[in-house]
Design an enzyme around this catalytic site. Structure first.
Site, PDB file in Angstrom:
ATOM      1  N   LYS A 187       0.757  -1.181  -0.097  1.00 15.44           N
ATOM      2  CA  LYS A 187       0.013  -0.028  -0.051  1.00 15.44           C
ATOM      3  C   LYS A 187       0.795   1.430  -0.051  1.00 15.44           C
ATOM      4  CE  LYS A 187      -4.021   1.191   2.458  1.00 15.44           C
ATOM      5  NZ  LYS A 187      -4.962   1.256   3.888  1.00 15.44           N
ATOM      6  N   HIS A 224      -0.376   4.429   0.362  1.00 12.42           N
ATOM      7  CA  HIS A 224      -1.083   5.486   1.151  1.00 12.42           C
ATOM      8  C   HIS A 224      -1.424   5.023   2.582  1.00 12.42           C
ATOM      9  CE1 HIS A 224      -4.282   3.214  -0.630  1.00 12.42           C
ATOM     10  NE2 HIS A 224      -5.076   3.575   0.423  1.00 12.42           N
TER      11      HIS A 224
END
Ligand code: OMP
Length: 213
Positions: A103, A105
């Site tokens: 991921k 963010h």
């Protein structure tokens, strides 16, 4: 065979997870049996499954600091094992799992749950060639954690690349212990006990002559 092992084989057969017939494996080998853990697919199944993993883990007595379930199939298994350790064995153990896609963010990274540190107990369904385990090892090493053991449902007791079983290769390469709820030998002993499974037993014996250790 221990009582929990016999119960586990019965449970796996009843749920259609352990089947006899003719199956082509990832390796291309034609196997007279197959273990499809994905068919433990209800809340009740998962609750029971977790208790079997927890029983096997406690029975083996291997020390560890964190349970790790590799994506995807290891995730529900590690989760339900952690719940069973808390509920049935009064052991509140941290657990974590990885994402396949990192991921970029929010909290970032590809690990979810407790930090992956200290002695790791990796939890998964089946090891055949050990490909999945090798991928997880890279992650564990990146975190400077160490592999304490690997906990799986079924040891197929078949050769990996050389004369050793894939599991023995994993134990040698990563200096670790592989714990399984049951091994193929237990399945054969169970079928013999039950009676009426001579054709399946014969097919398994032939398979073991070709690929067994
Ligand atoms: P490795 O990652 O090569 O160790 O293979 C593990 C995989 O084998 C599992 O994730 C399954 O896709 C598959 N498998 C089973 O799930 N059950 C079996 O009884 C046999 C296999 C297999 O294809 O060897």
């Amino acid at each position: 065979m221990k009582a929990f092992q016999r119960d586990f084989i019965e449970f796996a057969i009843a749920r259609g997870v352990l089947k006899f017939g003719e199956f082509t494996l990832k390796s291309g080998r034609i196997s007279p049996y197959f273990f499809n853990a994905g068919l433990f697919n209800s809340g009740g199944d998962l609750a029971k499954l977790g208790r079997f993993y927890a029983d096997a883990l406690v029975d083996a007595g291997v020390e560890f600091d964190v349970l790790f379930g590799p994506a995807y199939k290891g995730i529900p298994i590690a989760t339900t094992t952690a719940v069973a350790l808390a509920d049935s064995h009064q052991r509140d153990v941290p657990y974590c799992f990885n994402r396949k896609e990192a991921k970029t963010h929010g909290e970032g990274g590809n690990l979810v749950g407790s930090p992956l540190e200290g002695r790791v107990m990796l939890v998964d369904d089946v090891i055949t060639a050990g490909t999945a385990i090798r991928e997880s090892m890279a992650l564990i090493e990146q975190q400077q954690a160490s592999l304490s053991g690997v906990l799986i449902a079924l040891d197929r007791q078949e050769r990996g690349k050389g004369e050793l079983s894939a599991i023995q290769e994993v134990e040698r390469d990563f200096n670790t212990t592989v714990i399984s709820i049951v091994a193929l030998a237990d399945v054969v002993a169970y079928l013999q006990e039950k009676g009426g499974h001579n054709a399946d037993i014969d097919a398994i014996n032939t398979y073991r002559e070709n690929y067994g250790i």
